[in-house]
Design a protein around this motif. Sequence first.
Motif, PDB file in Angstrom:
ATOM      1  N   GLY A   1     -21.561 -13.323  14.462  1.00  0.00           N
ATOM      2  CA  GLY A   1     -20.563 -13.293  15.527  1.00  0.00           C
ATOM      3  C   GLY A   1     -19.194 -13.813  15.127  1.00  0.00           C
ATOM      4  N   SER A   2     -18.856 -13.732  13.841  1.00  0.00           N
ATOM      5  CA  SER A   2     -17.558 -14.205  13.323  1.00  0.00           C
ATOM      6  C   SER A   2     -17.352 -15.694  13.544  1.00  0.00           C
ATOM      7  CB  SER A   2     -16.397 -13.428  13.976  1.00  0.00           C
ATOM      8  OG  SER A   2     -16.507 -12.057  13.728  1.00  0.00           O
ATOM      9  N   ARG A   3     -18.426 -16.411  13.787  1.00  0.00           N
ATOM     10  CA  ARG A   3     -18.330 -17.852  14.047  1.00  0.00           C
ATOM     11  C   ARG A   3     -18.379 -18.634  12.730  1.00  0.00           C
ATOM     12  NH1 ARG A   3     -22.172 -21.058  18.418  1.00  0.00           N
ATOM     13  NH2 ARG A   3     -21.184 -23.100  18.249  1.00  0.00           N
ATOM     14  N   ASN A   4     -17.581 -19.695  12.660  1.00  0.00           N
ATOM     15  CA  ASN A   4     -17.533 -20.561  11.490  1.00  0.00           C
ATOM     16  C   ASN A   4     -17.145 -19.785  10.227  1.00  0.00           C
ATOM     17  OD1 ASN A   4     -18.260 -22.864  12.990  1.00  0.00           O
ATOM     18  ND2 ASN A   4     -20.441 -22.401  12.747  1.00  0.00           N
ATOM     19  N   VAL A   5     -16.020 -19.088  10.340  1.00  0.00           N
ATOM     20  CA  VAL A   5     -15.407 -18.413   9.191  1.00  0.00           C
ATOM     21  C   VAL A   5     -13.964 -18.900   9.121  1.00  0.00           C
ATOM     22  CG1 VAL A   5     -14.804 -16.225   8.120  1.00  0.00           C
ATOM     23  CG2 VAL A   5     -16.856 -16.380   9.546  1.00  0.00           C
ATOM     24  N   TRP A   6     -13.557 -19.427   7.964  1.00  0.00           N
ATOM     25  CA  TRP A   6     -12.227 -20.002   7.825  1.00  0.00           C
ATOM     26  C   TRP A   6     -11.538 -19.472   6.570  1.00  0.00           C
ATOM     27  CZ3 TRP A   6     -16.561 -23.351   8.373  1.00  0.00           C
ATOM     28  CH2 TRP A   6     -16.733 -23.885   9.649  1.00  0.00           C
ATOM     29  N   LEU A   7     -10.231 -19.311   6.665  1.00  0.00           N
ATOM     30  CA  LEU A   7      -9.411 -18.884   5.539  1.00  0.00           C
ATOM     31  C   LEU A   7      -8.515 -20.027   5.109  1.00  0.00           C
ATOM     32  CD1 LEU A   7      -8.124 -16.711   3.656  1.00  0.00           C
ATOM     33  CD2 LEU A   7      -6.562 -16.200   5.558  1.00  0.00           C
ATOM     34  N   ALA A   8      -8.443 -20.256   3.807  1.00  0.00           N
ATOM     35  CA  ALA A   8      -7.547 -21.266   3.254  1.00  0.00           C
ATOM     36  C   ALA A   8      -6.701 -20.642   2.159  1.00  0.00           C
ATOM     37  CB  ALA A   8      -8.341 -22.445   2.693  1.00  0.00           C
ATOM     38  N   THR A   9      -5.385 -20.825   2.250  1.00  0.00           N
ATOM     39  CA  THR A   9      -4.480 -20.254   1.247  1.00  0.00           C
ATOM     40  C   THR A   9      -3.805 -21.332   0.396  1.00  0.00           C
ATOM     41  OG1 THR A   9      -2.623 -20.234   2.808  1.00  0.00           O
ATOM     42  CG2 THR A   9      -4.024 -18.276   2.744  1.00  0.00           C
ATOM     43  N   SER A  10      -4.122 -22.605   0.669  1.00  0.00           N
ATOM     44  CA  SER A  10      -3.519 -23.714  -0.079  1.00  0.00           C
ATOM     45  C   SER A  10      -4.463 -24.908  -0.040  1.00  0.00           C
ATOM     46  CB  SER A  10      -2.172 -24.100   0.533  1.00  0.00           C
ATOM     47  OG  SER A  10      -2.363 -24.647   1.835  1.00  0.00           O
ATOM     48  N   HIS A  11      -4.159 -25.919  -0.862  1.00  0.00           N
ATOM     49  CA  HIS A  11      -4.988 -27.124  -0.865  1.00  0.00           C
ATOM     50  C   HIS A  11      -4.968 -27.818   0.491  1.00  0.00           C
ATOM     51  CE1 HIS A  11      -4.736 -26.698  -5.301  1.00  0.00           C
ATOM     52  NE2 HIS A  11      -5.898 -27.327  -5.278  1.00  0.00           N
ATOM     53  N   ASP A  12      -3.804 -27.878   1.132  1.00  0.00           N
ATOM     54  CA  ASP A  12      -3.714 -28.527   2.441  1.00  0.00           C
ATOM     55  C   ASP A  12      -4.577 -27.798   3.470  1.00  0.00           C
ATOM     56  OD1 ASP A  12      -2.013 -30.451   1.461  1.00  0.00           O
ATOM     57  OD2 ASP A  12      -0.171 -29.491   2.205  1.00  0.00           O
ATOM     58  N   GLU A  13      -4.508 -26.461   3.454  1.00  0.00           N
ATOM     59  CA  GLU A  13      -5.323 -25.694   4.399  1.00  0.00           C
ATOM     60  C   GLU A  13      -6.812 -25.869   4.100  1.00  0.00           C
ATOM     61  OE1 GLU A  13      -4.175 -21.628   4.557  1.00  0.00           O
ATOM     62  OE2 GLU A  13      -2.193 -22.045   5.435  1.00  0.00           O
TER      63      GLU A  13
ATOM     64  N   ALA B   1     -15.338   4.994  21.060  1.00  0.00           N
ATOM     65  CA  ALA B   1     -14.723   3.729  20.647  1.00  0.00           C
ATOM     66  C   ALA B   1     -14.996   2.650  21.677  1.00  0.00           C
ATOM     67  CB  ALA B   1     -13.224   3.901  20.457  1.00  0.00           C
ATOM     68  N   GLN B   2     -14.943   1.420  21.215  1.00  0.00           N
ATOM     69  CA  GLN B   2     -15.104   0.266  22.101  1.00  0.00           C
ATOM     70  C   GLN B   2     -14.004  -0.737  21.822  1.00  0.00           C
ATOM     71  OE1 GLN B   2     -18.405  -2.450  20.999  1.00  0.00           O
ATOM     72  NE2 GLN B   2     -18.866  -1.023  19.342  1.00  0.00           N
ATOM     73  N   VAL B   3     -13.564  -1.418  22.877  1.00  0.00           N
ATOM     74  CA  VAL B   3     -12.572  -2.483  22.769  1.00  0.00           C
ATOM     75  C   VAL B   3     -13.132  -3.720  23.455  1.00  0.00           C
ATOM     76  CG1 VAL B   3     -10.259  -3.251  23.445  1.00  0.00           C
ATOM     77  CG2 VAL B   3     -10.611  -0.912  22.622  1.00  0.00           C
ATOM     78  N   LEU B   4     -13.077  -4.840  22.756  1.00  0.00           N
ATOM     79  CA  LEU B   4     -13.591  -6.098  23.286  1.00  0.00           C
ATOM     80  C   LEU B   4     -12.491  -6.837  24.030  1.00  0.00           C
ATOM     81  CD1 LEU B   4     -15.393  -5.263  20.762  1.00  0.00           C
ATOM     82  CD2 LEU B   4     -16.035  -7.671  20.648  1.00  0.00           C
ATOM     83  N   LEU B   5     -12.840  -7.425  25.159  1.00  0.00           N
ATOM     84  CA  LEU B   5     -11.891  -8.162  25.991  1.00  0.00           C
ATOM     85  C   LEU B   5     -12.142  -9.658  25.829  1.00  0.00           C
ATOM     86  CD1 LEU B   5     -12.102  -6.027  29.265  1.00  0.00           C
ATOM     87  CD2 LEU B   5     -10.494  -5.787  27.360  1.00  0.00           C
TER      88      LEU B   5
ATOM     89  N   VAL C   1     -12.386 -19.485  21.974  1.00  0.00           N
ATOM     90  CA  VAL C   1     -11.839 -18.125  22.017  1.00  0.00           C
ATOM     91  C   VAL C   1     -11.452 -17.627  20.625  1.00  0.00           C
ATOM     92  CG1 VAL C   1     -11.027 -18.375  24.389  1.00  0.00           C
ATOM     93  CG2 VAL C   1      -9.493 -18.986  22.497  1.00  0.00           C
ATOM     94  N   THR C   2     -11.868 -18.332  19.584  1.00  0.00           N
ATOM     95  CA  THR C   2     -11.500 -17.951  18.222  1.00  0.00           C
ATOM     96  C   THR C   2     -12.496 -16.981  17.588  1.00  0.00           C
ATOM     97  OG1 THR C   2     -12.653 -19.843  17.242  1.00  0.00           O
ATOM     98  CG2 THR C   2     -10.339 -20.158  17.865  1.00  0.00           C
ATOM     99  N   ASP C   3     -13.646 -16.779  18.232  1.00  0.00           N
ATOM    100  CA  ASP C   3     -14.638 -15.857  17.696  1.00  0.00           C
ATOM    101  C   ASP C   3     -15.299 -15.112  18.860  1.00  0.00           C
ATOM    102  OD1 ASP C   3     -16.740 -17.599  18.715  1.00  0.00           O
ATOM    103  OD2 ASP C   3     -16.410 -18.859  16.957  1.00  0.00           O
ATOM    104  N   GLN C   4     -16.433 -14.469  18.600  1.00  0.00           N
ATOM    105  CA  GLN C   4     -17.054 -13.619  19.609  1.00  0.00           C
ATOM    106  C   GLN C   4     -17.504 -14.371  20.863  1.00  0.00           C
ATOM    107  OE1 GLN C   4     -16.066 -11.858  17.315  1.00  0.00           O
ATOM    108  NE2 GLN C   4     -17.448 -10.236  16.651  1.00  0.00           N
ATOM    109  N   ARG C   5     -17.568 -15.691  20.812  1.00  0.00           N
ATOM    110  CA  ARG C   5     -17.917 -16.451  22.017  1.00  0.00           C
ATOM    111  C   ARG C   5     -16.879 -16.292  23.112  1.00  0.00           C
ATOM    112  NH1 ARG C   5     -18.684 -22.217  19.428  1.00  0.00           N
ATOM    113  NH2 ARG C   5     -17.057 -21.323  18.086  1.00  0.00           N
ATOM    114  N   GLY C   6     -15.671 -15.861  22.744  1.00  0.00           N
ATOM    115  CA  GLY C   6     -14.624 -15.662  23.734  1.00  0.00           C
ATOM    116  C   GLY C   6     -14.633 -14.277  24.356  1.00  0.00           C
ATOM    117  N   ASN C   7     -15.552 -13.412  23.925  1.00  0.00           N
ATOM    118  CA  ASN C   7     -15.624 -12.050  24.462  1.00  0.00           C
ATOM    119  C   ASN C   7     -16.207 -12.063  25.870  1.00  0.00           C
ATOM    120  OD1 ASN C   7     -15.693  -9.230  24.652  1.00  0.00           O
ATOM    121  ND2 ASN C   7     -17.738  -9.135  23.756  1.00  0.00           N
TER     122      ASN C   7
END
Length: 407
Positions: free
Chosen positions: A156-168, A324-328, A367-373
């Motif tokens: 469900g796209s939960r607990n996925v993070w992107l880091a582009t630097s050491h601080d992130e 097609a489907q669109v998630l709200l 609301v950052t992942d599918q739990r906000g759908n």
Amino acid sequence: MTIVALEWLTFGLDRLMEAARQRGVTVQLLTRDRGVYRHDLTGSRTDGIEVVDLDTFDTEQVKRHLAGVPALQGLISTTDTWSLAALELWGDLDLPGQNPAGVRLARDKAALRNRLHGEGLSRGAGISFDAGEVTALELAELIPFPIIVKDRAGTGSRNVWLATSHDELEEVLARARHAELRGGLTAEPFFSGPLYSVETLSWEGETRVLGVNSRITSPLPAFREVGVGFPVAFPQDRAAEINEWITGVLAAISYTTGFAHTEFIITDDGFEVVEVNPRLGGGLIGETMCEAFGVNIYDAFFDLALGKRPSLMDLPLTPVQGAAQVLLYASETGTFEGHHGTGLHTGHPGAPRFYPVRAEGDRIADVTDQRGNTAIVLATGETTEIAVLNALSAAAKIQIRIARDDA
């Protein structure tokens, strides 16, 4: 004859029961929360289904129940969450099922990445780690930026993070230390390009590509799926490439039987797997496939449950339209108070259909992942592009009502 479903995807029980009635099969649904399926269960299209309330996380309880089911012939598993439990049940009850090796690899994102890397099917390896025992500096020495950190058994796209630097990366590790994880953590390279999913059906090592879904995704750093269109009309040579590639991917992980939903990215340097899900795609992917082909693909679940080659492996599949489907998604956390605007779909092209996911009074905690759908809008069109535009237009008519936490 009775076939038992160990939980289900949020939607699709209506299609399953349509196929069951044609076969004269009795279907039991085992669930710990029938509210998840409120949309399908409140409609007449699921008449005849037997819903059994029990703790499906208690495998021994499920096993005892199945031992008492008269004329039990098969068990269907359609979820990531219960996929490993299904392996145990198939084995203990001597029922037809999926290849354990392939399912276990698919459910371990670190092991999957490393298997594909070792087979020359991915440019990057994954690294399993404990967020409390590694620093951002140490992790960045092993994988170059940008880095994806995620739950090894996430969904469900939960607990996925992107880091582009050491601080992130330091911030990501801090969040990961307090996250509720299904598995451990893994880090892997970030691959840039559009996201797709290829839907396949396999039987005894033979794989058939049913089609490819396009993906509209949210802006980073969130990884929410916003819209899906089926089928993507690739040029013939690219479609052949995808077919050969995914067949090799599934063979490399010993995924020999069942539906698979493989998310992948097309980069400048080729295809990269994001994840392999040992199931049919979630949301309304199954429904969009039925609409596009004019075929009830859910009938294949009964062949698989009975240990027979699915007729879907050989059935001619020619798209008759796009779907097609669109998630709200809720824009903020709080208490869900309903949707407004569904009446505006009268006369809208594509025959939009509204599928609520949340019930009034439900708590929206993230609301950052599918739990906000909160709901999904499905629409069709003469082509997939037109279907996507119809679905986006129909979704834009709907407002989501939320009572904010601080209101």
